[in-house]
Design a protein around this motif. Structure first.
Motif, PDB file in Angstrom:
ATOM      1  N   ALA A 367       4.213   7.948  -7.690  1.00  0.00           N
ATOM      2  CA  ALA A 367       4.348   8.537  -6.093  1.00  0.00           C
ATOM      3  C   ALA A 367       2.680   8.569  -6.099  1.00  0.00           C
ATOM      4  O   ALA A 367       2.446   9.092  -5.146  1.00  0.00           O
ATOM      5  CB  ALA A 367       5.279   9.354  -6.028  1.00  0.00           C
ATOM      6  N   ILE A 368       1.732   8.081  -7.193  1.00  0.00           N
ATOM      7  CA  ILE A 368       0.435   8.098  -7.000  1.00  0.00           C
ATOM      8  C   ILE A 368       0.278   7.110  -6.691  1.00  0.00           C
ATOM      9  O   ILE A 368      -0.532   5.209  -6.852  1.00  0.00           O
ATOM     10  CB  ILE A 368      -0.410   8.082  -8.325  1.00  0.00           C
ATOM     11  CG1 ILE A 368       0.038   9.008  -9.441  1.00  0.00           C
ATOM     12  CG2 ILE A 368      -1.792   8.343  -8.001  1.00  0.00           C
ATOM     13  CD1 ILE A 368       0.382  10.815  -8.231  1.00  0.00           C
ATOM     14  N   ASN A 369       0.174   6.845  -4.810  1.00  0.00           N
ATOM     15  CA  ASN A 369       0.041   4.855  -4.537  1.00  0.00           C
ATOM     16  C   ASN A 369      -0.022   5.530  -3.024  1.00  0.00           C
ATOM     17  O   ASN A 369      -0.057   6.489  -2.437  1.00  0.00           O
ATOM     18  CB  ASN A 369       1.355   4.043  -4.569  1.00  0.00           C
ATOM     19  CG  ASN A 369       2.797   4.731  -4.325  1.00  0.00           C
ATOM     20  OD1 ASN A 369       3.232   5.222  -3.307  1.00  0.00           O
ATOM     21  ND2 ASN A 369       3.536   4.776  -5.611  1.00  0.00           N
ATOM     22  N   GLY A 376       4.380  10.083   3.927  1.00  0.00           N
ATOM     23  CA  GLY A 376       6.153  10.174   3.985  1.00  0.00           C
ATOM     24  C   GLY A 376       6.353   8.980   3.831  1.00  0.00           C
ATOM     25  O   GLY A 376       5.706   8.924   2.572  1.00  0.00           O
ATOM     26  N   ARG A 377       7.605   8.794   3.203  1.00  0.00           N
ATOM     27  CA  ARG A 377       8.710   8.308   3.172  1.00  0.00           C
ATOM     28  C   ARG A 377       8.924   6.967   2.880  1.00  0.00           C
ATOM     29  O   ARG A 377       9.208   5.794   2.293  1.00  0.00           O
ATOM     30  CB  ARG A 377      10.188   8.393   3.365  1.00  0.00           C
ATOM     31  CG  ARG A 377      10.618   8.302   4.580  1.00  0.00           C
ATOM     32  CD  ARG A 377      11.881   9.231   5.435  1.00  0.00           C
ATOM     33  NE  ARG A 377      12.693   8.394   6.722  1.00  0.00           N
ATOM     34  CZ  ARG A 377      12.708   7.809   6.627  1.00  0.00           C
ATOM     35  NH1 ARG A 377      13.442   6.764   5.825  1.00  0.00           N
ATOM     36  NH2 ARG A 377      13.426   7.230   7.706  1.00  0.00           N
ATOM     37  N   LEU A 378       7.615   6.525   4.416  1.00  0.00           N
ATOM     38  CA  LEU A 378       7.840   4.576   4.203  1.00  0.00           C
ATOM     39  C   LEU A 378       6.417   4.287   4.024  1.00  0.00           C
ATOM     40  O   LEU A 378       6.698   2.899   3.226  1.00  0.00           O
ATOM     41  CB  LEU A 378       7.771   5.052   6.011  1.00  0.00           C
ATOM     42  CG  LEU A 378       9.487   5.078   6.924  1.00  0.00           C
ATOM     43  CD1 LEU A 378       8.741   5.187   8.203  1.00  0.00           C
ATOM     44  CD2 LEU A 378      10.458   4.574   6.320  1.00  0.00           C
ATOM     45  N   HIS A 379       4.598   4.573   4.452  1.00  0.00           N
ATOM     46  CA  HIS A 379       4.089   4.112   3.706  1.00  0.00           C
ATOM     47  C   HIS A 379       3.084   4.828   3.076  1.00  0.00           C
ATOM     48  O   HIS A 379       1.838   4.565   2.289  1.00  0.00           O
ATOM     49  CB  HIS A 379       3.145   3.984   4.814  1.00  0.00           C
ATOM     50  CG  HIS A 379       4.310   2.591   6.002  1.00  0.00           C
ATOM     51  ND1 HIS A 379       4.818   2.971   7.002  1.00  0.00           N
ATOM     52  CD2 HIS A 379       4.382   1.418   5.894  1.00  0.00           C
ATOM     53  CE1 HIS A 379       4.982   2.493   7.928  1.00  0.00           C
ATOM     54  NE2 HIS A 379       5.173   1.123   7.143  1.00  0.00           N
ATOM     55  N   GLY A 380       3.439   6.555   2.996  1.00  0.00           N
ATOM     56  CA  GLY A 380       2.714   7.817   2.160  1.00  0.00           C
ATOM     57  C   GLY A 380       2.545   7.473   0.668  1.00  0.00           C
ATOM     58  O   GLY A 380       3.447   6.459   0.421  1.00  0.00           O
ATOM     59  N   PRO A 381       1.956   7.453  -0.167  1.00  0.00           N
ATOM     60  CA  PRO A 381       2.321   8.407  -1.576  1.00  0.00           C
ATOM     61  C   PRO A 381       3.520   8.315  -1.866  1.00  0.00           C
ATOM     62  O   PRO A 381       3.854   9.808  -1.340  1.00  0.00           O
ATOM     63  CB  PRO A 381       1.558   9.079  -2.269  1.00  0.00           C
ATOM     64  CG  PRO A 381       1.116  10.184  -0.689  1.00  0.00           C
ATOM     65  CD  PRO A 381       1.143   9.379   0.410  1.00  0.00           C
TER      66      PRO A 381
END
Length: 423
Positions: A367-369, A376-381
């Motif tokens: 989840a480092i991205n 958030g769940r769609l476009h965040g880390p």
């Protein structure tokens, strides 16, 4: 006539005394402290305060042992004015509302659940500690709750508090040691609160995980040295390794208001269920086991094998609730700043990362991205790894049932040396 009046008064006093004895209560106080997510900024309220006041026969209360929810302000005077004028234009949804509902459902009728928020948005941990205005207000509210209970002859305990702080420390590069400051905060709270309420047992911490790495101006997901991961990694390690810390969960699986930095009201409510489950473990003195967390990562040839603590097996890759950022959120970063993951395989309790070359001396991340400045769940880390708790535990919010899974905490960790022969 005077004798009859006196007799009537004595009868009434006796009835009141008996009634008070029957109405003895134990107040369980679990407040929330931190920055914007703790005080619910931007989370449009979905909890109806009238319904909350009536919930479980009125057993959910504020620090004043009343039902005047939603009047938070960092200034005690402004908070008082809001209460007497019923000003609720900046009244948000809080994690502790959802938590309190679950706790009320799972405790006896002689128990009250005392909740309130404290903290300040946009503030680093160093400015929220002992001696700060926010810290002093937190102590003041705890003292108010304790004295309000004492006046009624009720027992008062504070088994834990919820910690929701770290976003500003991720994005502003304050140059402080987050882990040490959080441990010092917990030490100070224990010392100061125990002195106020006379409690012997430790006050434990139900800790979320802040995830806004893409909002930091220098963030580079391929950088071997990635300072933006220090705060979330510190929170993970304390939850995993320190007996006084307990997991609620990371923020990335939720919806954020405008995909910026604040989770919405429904997400606050859902997160509150996870907080309540951790709180129930503390109250029942059950085994410290919550949180989907990496235990270790080892390499063999061109493969990294990650073991996990899994609260509710089996492990699951979920690309419906959280969109796939690529390789389900996993990466293996070399010292020269390259991601060498080629494939991800889920096998029982482990995740296997197949790499293009030996991962020795690399770092494994999850989840480092994510897109720049987005949460958030769609476009965040984000990542796609969760357990299966939601198959049996759900929360219905406005007619929709939400599964309450444990999602894997974001992590950035070294890979241990070769394990020799593959098991």
């Amino acid at each position: 006539m005077k004798v009859k009046i006196l007799f009537t008064i004595l009868v009434v006093m006796a009835f009141v005394a008996c009634h008070d004895a029957d109405e003895h209560k134990t107040v369980i106080c679990i407040p929330v402290y931190g920055q914007s997510l703790a005080i619910g900024v931007d989370a449009i309220r979905i909890t109806d305060f009238d319904s909350l006041a009536d919930y479980a026969d009125g057993r959910i209360v504020t620090e004043n042992m009343d039902h005047h929810f939603g009047y938070f302000d960092i200034s005690p005077f402004k908070q008082f004015v809001k209460r007497i004028t019923h000003y609720q234009k900046r009244s948000y949804e809080l994690t502790v509302y959802g938590m309190a509902e679950v706790l009320a459902d799972n405790t006896g009728k002689d128990t009250l659940i005392c909740i309130f928020p404290d903290g300040q948005d946009g503030t680093v941990i160093a400015d929220l500690g002992k001696g700060s205005i926010t810290y002093n207000k937190f102590l003041h509210d705890i003292k108010t709750a304790y004295q309000s209970a004492q006046k009624r002859g009720w027992d008062f305990v504070m088994p834990a508090f919820c910690w929701m702080q770290g976003e500003t420390d991720v994005t502003s590069y304050p140059g402080t040691n987050y882990r040490e400051l959080l441990l010092q905060f917990v030490k100070d709270i224990n010392q100061d609160v125990k002195q106020i309420i006379g409690q012997q047992q430790d006050i434990e911490v139900i800790c979320y995980q802040s995830n806004p790495v893409t909002r930091a101006k220098d963030f580079n997901p391929l950088a071997y040295d990635c300072p933006e991961t220090i705060v979330p990694e510190s929170q993970l390690e304390l939850v995993r390794d320190h007996p006084i810390f307990h997991a609620s969960g990371p923020m990335y699986p939720y919806d954020f208001v405008n995909e910026i930095i604040h989770i919405d009201g429904t997400s606050q409510k859902r997160h509150g269920v996870l907080v309540a489950l951790a709180a129930l473990d503390i109250l029942k003195q059950q085994k410290h086991q919550r949180g989907l967390l990496p235990v270790k990562a080892v390499c063999h040839d061109k493969e990294v094998i990650i073991d996990f603590n899994i609260p509710c097996p089996p492990l699951t890759i979920d690309t419906i609730q959280v969109t796939n950022p690529g390789h389900y959120g996993f990466s293996v970063i070399t010292p020269d700043n390259r991601n060498i993951v080629e494939d991800v395989i889920l096998q029982e309790d482990c995740v296997h990362l197949l790499c293009s070359e030996s991962p020795k001396d690399c770092r494994v991340r999850y989840a480092i991205n994510g897109d720049k400045m987005v949460s958030g769940r769609l476009h965040g880390p984000r990542g796609n790894l969760r357990d299966s708790q939601g198959d049996s535990i759900t929360k219905t919010i406005r007619g929709k049932a939400y599964p309450i899974h444990n999602w894997c905490y974001q992590f950035d960790m070294p890979i241990e040396s070769d394990i020799g022969q593959k098991e």
